[in-house]
Design a protein around this motif. Structure first.
Motif, short mmCIF file in Angstrom:
data_model
loop_
_atom_site.label_atom_id
_atom_site.label_comp_id
_atom_site.label_asym_id
_atom_site.label_seq_id
_atom_site.Cartn_x
_atom_site.Cartn_y
_atom_site.Cartn_z
N PHE A 13 0.78 -1.23 0.00
CA PHE A 13 0.00 0.00 0.00
C PHE A 13 0.82 1.29 0.00
N TYR A 14 2.04 1.27 0.48
CA TYR A 14 2.71 2.54 0.77
C TYR A 14 4.02 2.77 0.03
N GLN A 15 4.67 1.75 -0.48
CA GLN A 15 5.96 1.98 -1.12
C GLN A 15 5.80 2.81 -2.39
N ARG A 16 6.60 3.85 -2.49
CA ARG A 16 6.56 4.73 -3.66
C ARG A 16 7.51 4.22 -4.74
N HIS A 17 7.05 4.33 -5.99
CA HIS A 17 7.88 3.94 -7.12
C HIS A 17 7.45 4.76 -8.33
N SER A 18 8.01 4.42 -9.49
CA SER A 18 7.78 5.25 -10.68
C SER A 18 6.35 5.17 -11.18
N ARG A 19 5.62 4.12 -10.86
CA ARG A 19 4.25 3.96 -11.32
C ARG A 19 3.21 4.34 -10.26
N GLY A 20 3.62 4.94 -9.21
CA GLY A 20 2.67 5.35 -8.19
C GLY A 20 3.07 4.87 -6.81
N ARG A 21 2.15 4.18 -6.18
CA ARG A 21 2.38 3.72 -4.81
C ARG A 21 1.78 2.34 -4.62
N GLY A 22 2.55 1.45 -3.99
CA GLY A 22 2.05 0.13 -3.66
C GLY A 22 2.06 -0.84 -4.83
N ASP A 23 1.65 -2.06 -4.56
CA ASP A 23 1.58 -3.14 -5.54
C ASP A 23 0.29 -3.90 -5.30
N MET A 24 -0.71 -3.63 -6.14
CA MET A 24 -2.03 -4.24 -5.97
C MET A 24 -2.23 -5.45 -6.88
N SER A 25 -1.16 -6.11 -7.28
CA SER A 25 -1.29 -7.25 -8.17
C SER A 25 -1.88 -8.44 -7.42
N ASP A 26 -2.47 -9.35 -8.20
CA ASP A 26 -3.14 -10.50 -7.60
C ASP A 26 -2.15 -11.49 -6.99
N HIS A 27 -0.99 -11.62 -7.61
CA HIS A 27 -0.02 -12.59 -7.10
C HIS A 27 0.61 -12.15 -5.78
N CYS B 16 -6.03 2.45 4.72
CA CYS B 16 -5.59 1.97 3.41
C CYS B 16 -6.38 2.68 2.32
N ARG B 17 -5.85 2.69 1.14
CA ARG B 17 -6.51 3.34 0.02
C ARG B 17 -7.31 2.31 -0.78
N LYS B 18 -8.30 2.79 -1.46
CA LYS B 18 -9.17 1.93 -2.25
C LYS B 18 -8.52 1.63 -3.59
N MET B 19 -8.78 0.42 -4.11
CA MET B 19 -8.26 0.05 -5.41
C MET B 19 -9.02 0.82 -6.49
N VAL B 20 -8.31 1.60 -7.26
CA VAL B 20 -8.90 2.46 -8.27
C VAL B 20 -8.31 2.11 -9.62
N LYS B 21 -9.17 2.07 -10.65
CA LYS B 21 -8.69 1.83 -12.00
C LYS B 21 -7.94 3.05 -12.51
N SER C 248 -4.44 0.44 -17.77
CA SER C 248 -3.61 -0.13 -16.71
C SER C 248 -4.45 -0.26 -15.46
N LEU C 249 -4.58 -1.48 -14.97
CA LEU C 249 -5.31 -1.76 -13.75
C LEU C 249 -4.34 -2.08 -12.63
N PRO C 250 -4.66 -1.71 -11.39
CA PRO C 250 -3.74 -2.00 -10.29
C PRO C 250 -3.47 -3.48 -10.10
N GLY C 251 -4.40 -4.34 -10.45
CA GLY C 251 -4.18 -5.76 -10.28
C GLY C 251 -3.49 -6.45 -11.44
N THR C 252 -3.42 -5.78 -12.60
CA THR C 252 -2.83 -6.41 -13.77
C THR C 252 -1.53 -5.77 -14.20
N ASP C 253 -1.20 -4.61 -13.70
CA ASP C 253 0.05 -3.95 -14.07
C ASP C 253 0.84 -3.61 -12.82
N PRO C 254 1.47 -4.58 -12.19
CA PRO C 254 2.13 -4.34 -10.91
C PRO C 254 3.44 -3.61 -11.08
N GLN C 255 4.02 -3.30 -9.96
CA GLN C 255 5.29 -2.56 -9.97
C GLN C 255 6.40 -3.38 -10.60
N ASP C 256 6.46 -4.66 -10.30
CA ASP C 256 7.56 -5.47 -10.80
C ASP C 256 7.38 -5.87 -12.24
#
Length: 387
Positions: free
Chosen positions: A209-223, A255-260, A273-281
């Motif tokens: 939920f909180y780690q900052r990176h180039s694509r925003g914040r957090g990793d909401m991927s399903d895996h 926590c923040r809500k999952m937003v498209k 790009s969806l938070p669950g399909t385009d993760p940070q890694d």
């Protein structure tokens, strides 16, 4: 055994020299506090003691120092090894500053949650040993956070081949191992088990939920969902429970809500790009795949020798020179002229066969006053043999 110690020492120093300042500093503090433990009771002064952590004592500095305190040599080796592994595997992806932030967040959260859980246990049992006899220190909490981070970045890596164990199963397996050691009486206290559990939990919450990176914040991927840490048979129930907890935390703004998220600025086409399909890694894996593909194509280009334009022009010139060789009168090639038989008579007379060519040159006027020389071919005719 003594023969391998210098080699191991050399490899260890070489690996330590290639790390950043953050890894070297943490390792140096761990070694220094271990040497200090010979004279001072460092687990008491720098480790988390639940009865001293909360008011009226309020020893808050132990939340920062408990992760680098060790009393045994094997603890020092494990602590330094974990930190160096982070420097080799996670620091190239995150950077030194992000690694330091992750180290601080995991250790502080693990110490605070462990102390709070022992305080609640005391409230339920009124046993003072849970307040003053427990010492939470060491690398157990940070180990839990590191295994969670490795599950996020390289979870498909195979750790053991027989039986096949992937890195994504390491957090649950280590938790099970610590629980078995505690039940078998091989661990003097349940503090390492509690610190590891809360370290893994706090590391997951931070990365999720909180780690900052180039694509925003957090990793909401399903895996990387919370249910993925459990066996497949338990994942539906755990996923439902985790969804309820997440909804409650969203309502209280924890926590923040999952937003498209739609990205229409792509140069080729519109991408969604969806938070669950385009993760940070995903970007890191894409870059690694492109790098491997480029290296493979480069090796193929180096192995195949492509002809240059200069070589093609030289070949064309050779063909032209071969085609413009003079022929015999009548269009015959000199190489096709029949040779005399080996058994023929010896001797011969010279006869000029260039009369036709000379008559052509003398009979016709020369263009521009210059005569073009014609090639004269002299042949040997067989003379009659003498008896």
């Amino acid at each position: 055994m003594n023969r391998y110690l210098p080699v191991a020492r050399q490899h260890f120093l070489a690996a330590l020299a290639s790390t950043s300042v953050v890894v070297k500093s943490i390792s140096a503090v761990v070694v220094f506090l271990y040497l200090l433990s010979w004279a001072v009771d460092t687990p008491y002064a720098l480790g988390v003691t639940p009865g001293y952590l909360f008011p009226p004592n309020f020893w808050v500095w132990t939340l920062v120092t408990h992760g680098v305190v060790e009393q045994h040599v094997w603890g020092v080796v494990a602590n330094v090894g974990i930190v160096m592994a982070c420097g080799r595997l996670l620091e190239p992806l995150w950077g030194a500053l992000e690694l330091l932030i992750f180290f601080a967040v995991v250790n502080i959260s693990a110490g605070l949650l462990a102390g709070l859980s022992y305080l609640l246990t005391y409230v339920a049992t009124f046993d003072l040993d849970y307040l003053f006899a427990v010492r939470a220190y060491g690398a157990a909490g940070f180990l839990g956070g590191v295994l969670v981070a490795l599950k996020q970045t390289m979870g498909d890596t195979t750790v053991l081949r027989v039986p096949q164990v992937r890195l994504k199963a390491a957090p649950a397996l280590v938790l099970l191992l610590l629980a078995l050691l505690r039940l078998a009486g091989l661990l003097d206290s349940s503090a390492p088990l509690a610190a590891y559990s809360y370290g893994a939990l706090s590391g997951w919450v931070y990365l999720r939920f909180y780690q900052r990176h180039s694509r925003g914040r957090g990793d909401m991927s399903d895996h990387f969902a919370f249910a993925s840490f459990f066996p497949e048979a338990l994942q539906p129930a755990v996923g439902l429970l985790a969804g309820l907890v997440h909804s409650a935390l969203v309502k209280v703004k924890v926590c923040r809500k999952m937003v498209k998220r739609y990205d229409v600025g792509a140069p080729s086409s519109i991408t969604i790009s969806l938070p669950g399909t385009d993760p940070q890694d995903a970007e890191r894996r894409r870059q690694l795949a492109l790098k491997a593909l480029n290296e493979r194509l480069k090796r193929v280009e180096d192995q195949s020798a492509w002809p240059s334009m200069d070589d093609e022009e030289d070949d064309d010139d050779d063909e032209v020179r071969t085609d413009t060789q003079p022929l015999l009168p009548g269009g015959r090639d000199p190489s096709s002229t029949p040779r005399p038989a080996a058994g023929g008579p010896v001797g011969g007379s010279l006869s000029s066969t260039s009369s036709s060519s000379m008559s052509q040159s003398s009979g016709g006027p020369s263009t521009g006053g210059a005569q073009h020389p014609e090639s004269s071919i002299i042949s040997f005719e067989d003379a009659p043999s003498r008896s």
